[in-house]
Design a protein around this motif. Structure first.
Motif, PDB file in Angstrom:
ATOM      1  N   GLY A   1      47.683  -5.500  45.978  1.00 34.81           N
ATOM      2  CA  GLY A   1      47.268  -4.601  44.910  1.00 34.81           C
ATOM      3  C   GLY A   1      47.135  -5.279  43.556  1.00 34.81           C
ATOM      4  O   GLY A   1      47.063  -4.613  42.536  1.00 34.81           O
ATOM      5  N   GLU A   2      47.107  -6.615  43.549  1.00 30.72           N
ATOM      6  CA  GLU A   2      46.961  -7.372  42.304  1.00 30.72           C
ATOM      7  C   GLU A   2      45.842  -8.389  42.464  1.00 30.72           C
ATOM      8  O   GLU A   2      45.451  -8.735  43.574  1.00 30.72           O
ATOM      9  CB  GLU A   2      48.270  -8.084  41.962  1.00 30.72           C
ATOM     10  N   LEU A   3      45.367  -8.883  41.333  1.00 30.10           N
ATOM     11  CA  LEU A   3      44.299  -9.875  41.320  1.00 30.10           C
ATOM     12  C   LEU A   3      44.895 -11.229  40.974  1.00 30.10           C
ATOM     13  O   LEU A   3      45.643 -11.357  40.000  1.00 30.10           O
ATOM     14  CB  LEU A   3      43.252  -9.461  40.280  1.00 30.10           C
ATOM     15  N   TRP A   4      44.587 -12.254  41.777  1.00 24.74           N
ATOM     16  CA  TRP A   4      45.147 -13.595  41.602  1.00 24.74           C
ATOM     17  C   TRP A   4      44.039 -14.625  41.477  1.00 24.74           C
ATOM     18  O   TRP A   4      43.005 -14.518  42.135  1.00 24.74           O
ATOM     19  CB  TRP A   4      46.028 -13.957  42.790  1.00 24.74           C
ATOM     20  N   LEU A   5      44.279 -15.633  40.663  1.00 23.34           N
ATOM     21  CA  LEU A   5      43.360 -16.757  40.508  1.00 23.34           C
ATOM     22  C   LEU A   5      43.969 -17.953  41.224  1.00 23.34           C
ATOM     23  O   LEU A   5      45.094 -18.354  40.924  1.00 23.34           O
ATOM     24  CB  LEU A   5      43.152 -17.077  39.021  1.00 23.34           C
ATOM     25  N   CYS A   6      43.240 -18.498  42.180  1.00 19.08           N
ATOM     26  CA  CYS A   6      43.736 -19.608  42.994  1.00 19.08           C
ATOM     27  C   CYS A   6      42.909 -20.863  42.735  1.00 19.08           C
ATOM     28  O   CYS A   6      41.729 -20.788  42.409  1.00 19.08           O
ATOM     29  CB  CYS A   6      43.649 -19.250  44.465  1.00 19.08           C
ATOM     30  N   GLN A   7      43.534 -22.005  42.925  1.00 17.98           N
ATOM     31  CA  GLN A   7      42.898 -23.322  42.842  1.00 17.98           C
ATOM     32  C   GLN A   7      42.356 -23.670  41.447  1.00 17.98           C
ATOM     33  O   GLN A   7      41.502 -24.536  41.328  1.00 17.98           O
ATOM     34  CB  GLN A   7      41.771 -23.458  43.877  1.00 17.98           C
ATOM     35  N   LEU A   8      42.830 -23.001  40.399  1.00 13.68           N
ATOM     36  CA  LEU A   8      42.501 -23.408  39.029  1.00 13.68           C
ATOM     37  C   LEU A   8      43.419 -24.583  38.705  1.00 13.68           C
ATOM     38  O   LEU A   8      44.636 -24.442  38.745  1.00 13.68           O
ATOM     39  CB  LEU A   8      42.735 -22.276  38.029  1.00 13.68           C
ATOM     40  N   HIS A   9      42.829 -25.721  38.408  1.00 15.42           N
ATOM     41  CA  HIS A   9      43.626 -26.916  38.138  1.00 15.42           C
ATOM     42  C   HIS A   9      43.837 -27.057  36.632  1.00 15.42           C
ATOM     43  O   HIS A   9      42.883 -27.219  35.876  1.00 15.42           O
ATOM     44  CB  HIS A   9      42.923 -28.163  38.673  1.00 15.42           C
ATOM     45  N   ILE A  10      45.102 -26.961  36.206  1.00 15.27           N
ATOM     46  CA  ILE A  10      45.474 -27.190  34.808  1.00 15.27           C
ATOM     47  C   ILE A  10      46.404 -28.387  34.799  1.00 15.27           C
ATOM     48  O   ILE A  10      47.491 -28.348  35.372  1.00 15.27           O
ATOM     49  CB  ILE A  10      46.179 -25.965  34.187  1.00 15.27           C
ATOM     50  N   ASN A  11      45.972 -29.476  34.168  1.00 17.14           N
ATOM     51  CA  ASN A  11      46.800 -30.686  34.101  1.00 17.14           C
ATOM     52  C   ASN A  11      48.123 -30.379  33.413  1.00 17.14           C
ATOM     53  O   ASN A  11      48.149 -29.640  32.425  1.00 17.14           O
ATOM     54  CB  ASN A  11      46.088 -31.796  33.330  1.00 17.14           C
ATOM     55  N   PRO A  12      49.226 -30.952  33.898  1.00 17.87           N
ATOM     56  CA  PRO A  12      50.523 -30.737  33.235  1.00 17.87           C
ATOM     57  C   PRO A  12      50.496 -31.280  31.806  1.00 17.87           C
ATOM     58  O   PRO A  12      49.906 -32.319  31.533  1.00 17.87           O
ATOM     59  CB  PRO A  12      51.505 -31.524  34.095  1.00 17.87           C
TER      60      PRO A  12
ATOM     61  N   GLU B   1      39.856  -0.758  36.456  1.00 15.93           N
ATOM     62  CA  GLU B   1      38.913  -1.851  36.691  1.00 15.93           C
ATOM     63  C   GLU B   1      39.224  -2.559  38.009  1.00 15.93           C
ATOM     64  O   GLU B   1      38.319  -2.939  38.746  1.00 15.93           O
ATOM     65  CB  GLU B   1      38.957  -2.847  35.529  1.00 15.93           C
ATOM     66  N   LEU B   2      40.497  -2.702  38.329  1.00 20.30           N
ATOM     67  CA  LEU B   2      40.896  -3.319  39.590  1.00 20.30           C
ATOM     68  C   LEU B   2      40.391  -2.494  40.773  1.00 20.30           C
ATOM     69  O   LEU B   2      39.844  -3.052  41.732  1.00 20.30           O
ATOM     70  CB  LEU B   2      42.421  -3.464  39.658  1.00 20.30           C
ATOM     71  N   ASN B   3      40.528  -1.182  40.701  1.00 21.47           N
ATOM     72  CA  ASN B   3      40.046  -0.306  41.769  1.00 21.47           C
ATOM     73  C   ASN B   3      38.529  -0.403  41.926  1.00 21.47           C
ATOM     74  O   ASN B   3      38.006  -0.395  43.039  1.00 21.47           O
ATOM     75  CB  ASN B   3      40.463   1.142  41.521  1.00 21.47           C
ATOM     76  N   ARG B   4      37.811  -0.498  40.810  1.00 19.04           N
ATOM     77  CA  ARG B   4      36.353  -0.644  40.850  1.00 19.04           C
ATOM     78  C   ARG B   4      35.968  -1.964  41.506  1.00 19.04           C
ATOM     79  O   ARG B   4      35.055  -2.027  42.325  1.00 19.04           O
ATOM     80  CB  ARG B   4      35.786  -0.561  39.429  1.00 19.04           C
ATOM     81  N   LEU B   5      36.707  -3.017  41.181  1.00 24.71           N
ATOM     82  CA  LEU B   5      36.430  -4.334  41.771  1.00 24.71           C
ATOM     83  C   LEU B   5      36.710  -4.361  43.266  1.00 24.71           C
ATOM     84  O   LEU B   5      35.983  -4.998  44.022  1.00 24.71           O
ATOM     85  CB  LEU B   5      37.262  -5.414  41.082  1.00 24.71           C
ATOM     86  N   VAL B   6      37.765  -3.685  43.683  1.00 34.48           N
ATOM     87  CA  VAL B   6      38.090  -3.616  45.111  1.00 34.48           C
ATOM     88  C   VAL B   6      36.903  -3.022  45.865  1.00 34.48           C
ATOM     89  O   VAL B   6      36.505  -3.528  46.918  1.00 34.48           O
ATOM     90  CB  VAL B   6      39.375  -2.787  45.352  1.00 34.48           C
ATOM     91  N   GLY B   7      36.310  -1.967  45.309  1.00 33.41           N
ATOM     92  CA  GLY B   7      35.140  -1.349  45.930  1.00 33.41           C
ATOM     93  C   GLY B   7      33.942  -2.280  45.980  1.00 33.41           C
ATOM     94  O   GLY B   7      33.217  -2.335  46.978  1.00 33.41           O
ATOM     95  N   ARG B   8      33.723  -3.042  44.907  1.00 34.34           N
ATOM     96  CA  ARG B   8      32.572  -3.954  44.854  1.00 34.34           C
ATOM     97  C   ARG B   8      32.732  -5.121  45.824  1.00 34.34           C
ATOM     98  O   ARG B   8      31.785  -5.517  46.492  1.00 34.34           O
ATOM     99  CB  ARG B   8      32.389  -4.519  43.435  1.00 34.34           C
ATOM    100  N   VAL B   9      33.929  -5.678  45.907  1.00 34.14           N
ATOM    101  CA  VAL B   9      34.162  -6.869  46.734  1.00 34.14           C
ATOM    102  C   VAL B   9      34.302  -6.497  48.212  1.00 34.14           C
ATOM    103  O   VAL B   9      34.159  -7.347  49.081  1.00 34.14           O
ATOM    104  CB  VAL B   9      35.402  -7.635  46.221  1.00 34.14           C
ATOM    105  N   ALA B  10      34.536  -5.213  48.502  1.00 30.51           N
ATOM    106  CA  ALA B  10      34.676  -4.786  49.897  1.00 30.51           C
ATOM    107  C   ALA B  10      33.369  -4.949  50.675  1.00 30.51           C
ATOM    108  O   ALA B  10      33.391  -5.060  51.896  1.00 30.51           O
ATOM    109  CB  ALA B  10      35.138  -3.336  49.951  1.00 30.51           C
ATOM    110  N   HIS B  11      32.248  -4.981  49.981  1.00 29.43           N
ATOM    111  CA  HIS B  11      30.960  -5.181  50.651  1.00 29.43           C
ATOM    112  C   HIS B  11      30.913  -6.569  51.274  1.00 29.43           C
ATOM    113  O   HIS B  11      31.463  -7.523  50.729  1.00 29.43           O
ATOM    114  CB  HIS B  11      29.794  -5.031  49.672  1.00 29.43           C
ATOM    115  N   LYS B  12      30.236  -6.671  52.390  1.00 29.42           N
ATOM    116  CA  LYS B  12      30.147  -7.945  53.101  1.00 29.42           C
ATOM    117  C   LYS B  12      29.420  -8.992  52.245  1.00 29.42           C
ATOM    118  O   LYS B  12      28.381  -8.733  51.665  1.00 29.42           O
ATOM    119  CB  LYS B  12      29.395  -7.747  54.410  1.00 29.42           C
ATOM    120  N   GLY B  13      29.995 -10.173  52.176  1.00 25.79           N
ATOM    121  CA  GLY B  13      29.368 -11.280  51.466  1.00 25.79           C
ATOM    122  C   GLY B  13      29.647 -11.328  49.978  1.00 25.79           C
ATOM    123  O   GLY B  13      29.151 -12.201  49.280  1.00 25.79           O
ATOM    124  N   MET B  14      30.446 -10.389  49.447  1.00 28.55           N
ATOM    125  CA  MET B  14      30.739 -10.370  48.018  1.00 28.55           C
ATOM    126  C   MET B  14      32.055 -11.085  47.756  1.00 28.55           C
ATOM    127  O   MET B  14      32.988 -10.999  48.555  1.00 28.55           O
ATOM    128  CB  MET B  14      30.829  -8.935  47.506  1.00 28.55           C
TER     129      MET B  14
END
Length: 157
Positions: free
Chosen positions: A61-72, A94-107
């Motif tokens: 139920g949360e939005l996460w950003l993965c593989q963003l590389h920030i140098n120490p 906005e999170l609920n709206r995004l869940v609906g948009r990304v649920a489509h195949k290929g999004m």
């Protein structure tokens, strides 16, 4: 000067993902905040970030950003892993709206740019995107090249 004592300024872009515009068809863009450690913010202010392999995902139920590389940050007294998952801060509606948009195949959700807002907050611009096939990419390049040639001809004439 505003109440905070800092003069108003433009947003400062830290990193952009130019490859995303080539590999994906961006249908919609939106902005999200990022939960960061103090040393990560200092490193970002120096421009030490890479969005090439980054992506956003929804989990628990949360939005996460993965593989963003920030140098120490060099003078930090504690180590923060450069590729850890970072929570993105968006409103529930906005999170609920995004869940609906990304649920489509290929999004998918693709990070487009990382920047500091005029108020000094670290923000990321994400795009709801649809992947392009290899043929689509090639066709898009041909179209851009033709437009570039047309502009060059008009400029001479």
């Amino acid at each position: 000067m505003p109440a905070g004592g800092k003069p108003e300024s433009q947003e400062k872009v830290v990193a952009t993902n130019r490859r995303a515009w080539h590999d994906f068809e961006i249908l919609e863009r939106f902005e999200a905040g990022i939960a960061l450690a103090g040393s990560e913010v200092k490193s970002l202010r120096l421009g030490h970030a890479d969005l090439k392999e980054a992506y956003a995902e929804m989990a628990g139920g949360e939005l996460w950003l993965c593989q963003l590389h920030i140098n120490p940050y060099q003078t930090s007294s504690y180590a923060v892993p450069p590729l850890r998952r970072r929570k993105l801060l968006v409103r529930k509606a906005e999170l609920n709206r995004l869940v609906g948009r990304v649920a489509h195949k290929g999004m998918t959700l693709v990070p487009l740019r990382l920047y500091f807002s005029p108020r000094g907050w670290a923000k990321i611009e994400l795009g709801v995107a649809k992947g392009r096939s290899h043929a689509d990419r090639r066709e898009n390049l041909k179209k851009r090249e033709a437009e570039r040639e047309m502009r060059a001809v008009r400029g001479r004439g």
